[in-house]
Structures are given as C-alpha cells and as structure tokens.
Enzyme design. Sequence first.
Site, PDB file in Angstrom:
ATOM      1  CB  CYS A   1       8.557 -18.013  17.232  1.00  0.00           C
ATOM      2  SG  CYS A   1       8.326 -16.263  17.527  1.00  0.00           S
TER       3      CYS A   1
ATOM      4  CE1 TYR B   1       3.483 -18.432   3.430  1.00  0.00           C
ATOM      5  CE2 TYR B   1       3.106 -17.874   5.721  1.00  0.00           C
ATOM      6  CZ  TYR B   1       3.703 -17.605   4.514  1.00  0.00           C
ATOM      7  OH  TYR B   1       4.534 -16.531   4.392  1.00  0.00           O
TER       8      TYR B   1
ATOM      9  N   GLY C   1      10.826 -17.548  11.403  1.00  0.00           N
ATOM     10  CA  GLY C   1      11.031 -16.203  11.942  1.00  0.00           C
ATOM     11  C   GLY C   1      12.376 -15.659  11.521  1.00  0.00           C
TER      12      GLY C   1
ATOM     13  CG  ASN D   1       5.792 -21.205  17.664  1.00  0.00           C
ATOM     14  OD1 ASN D   1       5.590 -22.266  17.098  1.00  0.00           O
ATOM     15  ND2 ASN D   1       5.305 -20.074  17.199  1.00  0.00           N
ATOM     16  N   GLY D   2       4.105 -18.882  19.735  1.00  0.00           N
ATOM     17  CA  GLY D   2       2.670 -18.789  19.973  1.00  0.00           C
ATOM     18  C   GLY D   2       2.291 -17.386  20.397  1.00  0.00           C
TER      19      GLY D   2
END
Length: 477
Positions: A8, A255, A36, A111-112
């Site tokens: 995210c 990545y 995302g 995010n997580g």
Amino acid sequence: MNGLREECGVFGLWSPHRFEVARTVYYGLFSLQHRGQESCGIVVNDDGVFSEYKDLGIVNDVFTNERLDALGEGSIAVGHTRYGTTGQTDRNNAQPIVVNHIKGGMALAHNGNIVNSFELRQALELQGSIFQTTSDTEVIAYLITKERLTSESIQEAINSAMNKIRGAYSLVIMSPAKLIAVRDPHGIRPLCYGVTEDGTYVVASESCALDAVSAKFVRDVDPGEILVFSRDGIESIRDHCGSTDRNICIFEYIYFARPDSVIDGVSVHSARVNAGKALAQDWPVDADVVIGVPDSGLDAALGYAYQSGIPYAMGFIKNKYIGRTFIAPGQKQRERMVDIKLNVIKDEVKGKRVVLIDDSVVRGTTSKNIVQKLRDAGAKEVHLRLTAPEFIDACYYGTDIPDSKNLLAANHSLEEMKEIIGCDSLGFLKKERLREMIGEKEARGYCSACFGDGYPAGRPQTNGKYRFERKLSDKDE
Ligand code: SF4
C-alpha cells in the site's frame, strides 16, 4: 516481475492554506500507484468536516476532475493506494478509513500488516464494536478510537494503541485539527515527510511522492515515532523509539519501492545497482549482453554490466497501461499474463548469450515464461540472476509472499530450480550481500524474514488474508 503485488501507499498533508489539497494528494497518490492498484481514496478535512471518495481501481480511473472538485477545499487531507494483504478486494476495504466518534472524526490510511489483528478484533467485538470491513486497518482505527475516548489528545490515544498493536504499520492519520504520521517501532515499512515552499507539510510512503508535489524532503519518520503537524507546529513523540532494532523491509529496496526514492537514507536505485554488481562478482558468466526485467531488474542489470564489462541492453518493453477496464484473464490464460505485460526486443537478444536480471522467484512460473520468451526470440543461452536471495518463508508484514509450500526455493535445490525454470544457469543474491547492498555507513537493521532470518515483529497465531471473512457456519444464524 515476480507476480508479487505491492502492499500500500499512504500520503497526507497539512497546509496553512486552503488550496487544492485534494489535487495535491491526487498527484502524491499517482506517484505511489506502484504500491497498490486495487483501490484508492482521498479524504479532505474542511475545519473538522470530512469529505471522502474511495473506489476500486487505479488513481487515474477513480479520480476525475469532478470528483476532485466535489471533495472541496480544506487544510488537511489524507490518501491511500491499496493492495490488500488482509481482506478481500472490496470497495468497503478501500482506505482511508473514516471513523466518527464523540470527540470528533478521524481518517486513517495504513501500509503494513498487523500480526495480532485477529485477537485484537475479537476482543473489540466482544466489547460491542461492529466492524464494517474485513481489513486489519479498521482494527487499528477502532483501537485508537477506543483509547481516544479516555485520552487528552489523539496523539496520546495513538501512543496507547501502539502498546497493543504488533506488526508492520506506517500510518497517516487525520483528526479535525491535526495530521499525524506514525511508524511502527521496527520501522518495517517506509515513511518520510517534507515541506513545500508555501509551508505545507507532506507525509508519504516514499520520497518520490514528495518530489511529485515539489516538497523538499526533510527526513524519514523514525521507527516508533509519532509526528504531529498542526497550527502549533511539529511535535515528535518518541516513547516507542529505540525500543527495538530497526527492521526496514529489505524487499522494499529489491522490488517494492520506486528507484527514484530514498528510504532511510539509502537510494533504492543505488541499492539495486549494488545488488547487480554483487551478482556479477558471485555469479560470473561468459555472455554477450545483460538485460533487466522491468522495472525492478533494470537498475541491477546496469550494475551487473558495470561490474562485468558485458554490454547492457534494453531487452523488454513493459505495457504499463493495464487499468480498471482491463479484462482479467481466466485461469488458463493467467499464467501467460507475462505475454500481455512484457514483450521482447528481439534484435537485442537474437543469437546472443543473455544474462537476465530479475528481482526474485516465487513459484517459478513467471521466470519460466520469461526465459521461454527469450528463447522464442532467438536467445542462444539465458543465464538468470536474481537480486533477492531464495524465498523460503512467508511474509506477515504486508506482502503477499506465500507460505513455504508454495515457494519454489523452499522445496527445490538450485539445480532443480534451474531445470524447472529452463535457464542455462541460475544465481541468487547471497544473503550476506544484503547489508552491503544498502550500505554499511551506519548500522542499519533490516527484515529478511522471507529469506529465512526470523520475524522481527513476531508472526500471527491466526493467519490468512481472508481471516476476517467468516462463513455462515462460523456465525449465528
Ligand atoms: Fe519484507 Fe520479506 Fe520482511 Fe516481508 S518478510 S517485511 S517481504 S523482508
């Protein structure tokens, strides 16, 4: 190009002016689209009154001029791009999540992934909380709300909630008068802030989003830090700082993140170039050309070429224009999805011995398809080099790396993987090279749990992306 999806992206701003805040968040989210693509949303705060719009789809599809205008003006706003690692692809699960309570409103973007969200949610439900979504973010939102009822301030409520939450979380939170940035005590996911010339403070998952809105990078939010932006200035609360080691996700560099971002003082581009150089040293080969799989393999291919002296070439064109209207392929075609996304520039590989640089191998299907595409284009030899070590364990911190039974490297030797993928030789980045990849100027800790190094923030007792999606048999009739 490993078939993994990003987690995210979060973005927030506090401005002393009331000017185009929704559009600024839109541009920021546009830069975080790579994190995302399932859904996105923006919430604008006009003197405590929140206007929101969220939907499934990418930023460009979801937000038209009219929708941005309808969000109105305000001085604080938050936004989110989502790929869900807990909960379905459902409009309800889109973020930011907005909660209204007796002390005002709150919008939260995350995010997580929280490893104890199942237990926390059960406890909250037993106390009467009714959840609208199946994402772990709502658990954080309710926990903070519950603490807020007995706290003096929103930051005090967040501070108390952090004692109960375990896992990875970078948050942007908006209260009626404040923008708050929060990073978990391990600092697993990135979060930074900057400031524009007109004094607008901007918080984002990655520094590339600050650049997109002409905000000057100030610094990363520290692991465990709560940063509050308001009319009173900036307040930093550090009660959870230094309570654990820093454990930034090493896969952000390999990545997830954009190469033009700098995370915790390390350029993502330089980290990838370093990985390419290390691969050339550890896995040399006689070859005619080095090519990278877009996007994450390109910088590392440059590094391999610099180190080895083998010429770098552009071997692939990637189609980036797969938006909401794209018709997802059926199961049979899904494995050939790589054909739709990636095409070979045949002149660069025909009759040549090719070093192919990619980020990682998950199940091996994508790597096999890419190698075959190069052979179909006339490549004489294909030597695959990966900038990640072998995946042997799942990720519980916001990435959809599956459990070991679905990971090629967890179940096969190097020689077997080479045969399955169909390449002439195969080499993974060695784990001992990871630290070198991100620089050794200072002691920087990182998470490498998916490569078998243990989980810094623990692992869940109850797991599964859909753990909150209950069947009828699980419920009362
Ligand atoms: Fe990143 Fe892997 Fe750790 Fe997940 S387990 S946070 S992907 S390094």
